[in-house]
Design an enzyme around this catalytic site. Sequence first.
Site, PDB file in Angstrom:
ATOM      1  N   ASN A 133      62.234  70.447  58.434  1.00 10.06           N
ATOM      2  CA  ASN A 133      61.693  69.562  59.447  1.00 10.06           C
ATOM      3  C   ASN A 133      61.230  70.415  60.612  1.00 10.06           C
ATOM      4  O   ASN A 133      62.035  70.909  61.384  1.00 10.06           O
ATOM      5  CB  ASN A 133      62.795  68.576  59.902  1.00 10.06           C
ATOM      6  CG  ASN A 133      62.311  67.699  61.027  1.00 10.06           C
ATOM      7  OD1 ASN A 133      61.148  67.729  61.419  1.00 10.06           O
ATOM      8  ND2 ASN A 133      63.217  66.908  61.572  1.00 10.06           N
ATOM      9  N   SER A 134      59.919  70.612  60.686  1.00 11.91           N
ATOM     10  CA  SER A 134      59.414  71.516  61.716  1.00 11.91           C
ATOM     11  C   SER A 134      59.025  70.775  62.985  1.00 11.91           C
ATOM     12  O   SER A 134      58.485  71.361  63.899  1.00 11.91           O
ATOM     13  CB  SER A 134      58.217  72.291  61.163  1.00 11.91           C
ATOM     14  OG  SER A 134      57.198  71.393  60.799  1.00 11.91           O
ATOM     15  N   LYS A 135      59.278  69.470  63.025  1.00  8.06           N
ATOM     16  CA  LYS A 135      58.893  68.701  64.211  1.00  8.06           C
ATOM     17  C   LYS A 135      60.115  68.063  64.856  1.00  8.06           C
ATOM     18  O   LYS A 135      60.397  66.896  64.701  1.00  8.06           O
ATOM     19  CB  LYS A 135      57.876  67.623  63.815  1.00  8.06           C
ATOM     20  CG  LYS A 135      56.563  68.223  63.343  1.00  8.06           C
ATOM     21  CD  LYS A 135      55.536  67.186  63.046  1.00  8.06           C
ATOM     22  CE  LYS A 135      54.224  67.873  62.658  1.00  8.06           C
ATOM     23  NZ  LYS A 135      53.214  66.928  62.222  1.00  8.06           N
ATOM     24  N   ASN A 136      60.829  68.878  65.549  1.00  8.34           N
ATOM     25  CA  ASN A 136      62.082  68.422  66.130  1.00  8.34           C
ATOM     26  C   ASN A 136      62.362  69.331  67.317  1.00  8.34           C
ATOM     27  O   ASN A 136      62.344  70.555  67.200  1.00  8.34           O
ATOM     28  CB  ASN A 136      63.109  68.500  64.992  1.00  8.34           C
ATOM     29  CG  ASN A 136      64.543  68.643  65.400  1.00  8.34           C
ATOM     30  OD1 ASN A 136      64.871  69.341  66.352  1.00  8.34           O
ATOM     31  ND2 ASN A 136      65.407  68.000  64.678  1.00  8.34           N
TER      32      ASN A 136
END
Lengths: 452, 332
Positions: free
Chosen positions: B111-114
């Site tokens: 999960n690269s959007k955190n």
Amino acid sequence: MENMSATKTQEEQWMVQNQVFRIYDLVCQLPPHAQSVNFELRRDNHIEYLIKSLKQLGPNFAVLDANRPWLCYWIIHSIALLGDCVDDKLENDVIEFLQRCQDPNGGYGGGPGQMPHLATTYAAINTLITVGGHKSLSSINREKLYDFLLRMKDTSGGFRMHDGGEVDVRACYTAISVAGVLNILDDRLIQNAGDYIVSCQTYEGGIAGEPGSEAHGGYTFCGLAAMVLINEVNRLDLPALTNWVVFRQGVECGFQGRTNKLVDGCYSFWQGGVAAIIQRLRLVVSEQMGLPNTSNFDSRTESDNDSSDSDGDQSSEGASSPANDSCQPIQKGKSNDSPRIGVNNNGYNFIRGPIGMRPIFNSMALQQYILLCSQEEAGFRDKPGKRRDHYHTCYVLSGLSICQYSNIKEADSPPLPRDVMGPYSNLLEPVHPLYNIVLDKFYEAYEFFARS
Amino acid sequence: MSEQAVEEESGRIPISQRPEWADVRPVPQDDGPNPVVPIAYTDDFSETMDYFRAVYLADERSTRALQLTKEAIYLNSGNYTVWQFRRLILEALNVDLREELHFVEQITRDNSKNYQIWHHRRWVAEKLGTHVATQELEFTREIFSQDAKNYHAWSHRQWVLQALGGWEDELAYCDELLEDDIFNNSAWNQRYFVVTRSPILGGLEAMRDSEVAYAIKAILTKPENESPWRYLRGLYKNDVKSLGNDPRVGSVCLDVLMDKRDYVHALNMVLDLLCHHYQPSNELKNAIDALSPDPTPSDSDLIQRVCSILQLVDPIRANYWEWRKTTVPAQD
């Protein structure tokens, strides 16, 4: 040499816009009755989806275990926009649950026992205000909350999200919004926050999360709303910001978050909200555009406070460089007094003041995208092909409300039927565009916290 | 979920059965009798978080607590409390932080959007100092190969450049990304960042001339691409006079207008110039007239004419162009 093959951006864009156009074509070809059904807001379905989620969420929601006040806000605010509310027992459960998220030293965490966080604090406060009533509003420990906000203040003038957390424009907005609506905003909290936000406005015109980053719809909303709330909005380059935001609405009729990115329903609020705020800043915008003084048409609401010695002259600075980098000391020498009446009235005066401009975006187009492309049988989504969620349901509905009320002349007046796409029964409750709280509930909170 | 997480989960021994945890009493979540938005946690999730709460409340900065935060992060990488406590433990135990970078890397691939992941990575990289600059730039480059517009990754990259250095190849990297996708606005933004802030390029003043040429070349390739137009405008930020004084600017607008397609951005720029007392050439006036729906335009004012054309060819912004008609500054 010209590139003959499409780039990734183009390919993705064409795929989405073709999908959207196909939907518009299909609806266009339907017989009149079937067509009008498509433009109906499926109100009951949305409410059922929302209330169910309030009562139970599946194991997949474990990834949102540190965002439970957000889930409360997305759901409760959506229900309020739809003109409904939950029953007394459920309301009570919301209050009690958020009470368990409230930290003894101020602020709200993502769930019981978690560290307080500015974003979940914003979500919790907005939820409690939307629930309304004495028990809900008095459950907020404002003294401790003020201490928490002050602890989150960074030397840059910005705020950090939590103890040891990141500093960005979102943190500035959530801190200032909460302080403003609870009547605890003061000079110590405001100090240099405007400098930080101004430093985040990019060459494109929009606002980024941090200095140097890319202009983005969510941060542009946060930065602009925060600047209005602290009465420093004239320090932003508003003509550039306006030009940037109107270009974010595309052929799909919805808004994108950044230049050359895909449309997404949630920006109906982030960008639509920016447009709605700008509509109420006519004089500041005009001034920055070098227009002659036309103040007999309407008057700036923000100057209507007790700090006229330092603020009142902002509107008469003429056509000087809008992106004034110099930092003016705001309300200097008053830090020991309580300046609360002045600054804390900004949100109220803003909404009570005249709406000096007609909509600058295409409200009908956006409503079409929302009703035909974002709306599912129950709930709302980013775009066709994506799945509904509570976040999108909240921000798409908030954007729809912004659209429906975009042509009214003053707060509290009902929109004309021609400004509401679909049947007039699609009409939602109006929101306060700086806080994204339904207007009635904002007024109730304003009165409640003005007294205490 | 990453492979490792799946493995750990499938072969997972309940914490209550692990001897090293025998002395710890798990602390259940205080959700109250009637919680709202209750999540049907899996048993593994509940147990992990119950033990996490126990060590967190006891402020136990131990090796086993460190391991537990890892398990909790695999279950929900958005739990900022867990991440923050992990940082406290890392500091207390004086752990080798290079391994921590690997751990964050694994999580980021899921999960690269955190926010939490990237904030943690920044914290680790800051502690490790300048010698990880190259590694950090390489890591974001890898992210961009999948998602060239990842907002968090770009923020991280900018932070790395400013805090740890590594500016040498950054303009070339922007070239590379834009060559690959000229519509990538994040790459344009990065280019602006480099041009205005790189300590080795001499700043905007020194770079302006070549950058104007670069933007104009991109515009002429794809005049519908908004990014280079905004970039060009940005090169003369707060100085529209100089923008108009650069003959290449008027000339590129003219070229695009004469081509009679995809000229909305060109007109937007012309409008901006005209509102700042720009004196258009006769050629430019003629090109505008040629686009006018009315062969003998009744709007005597050029600004009005430009707005009328835009209202027609750019209907989604018709309200905006209408408004622009009313905001023409006094001409002297």
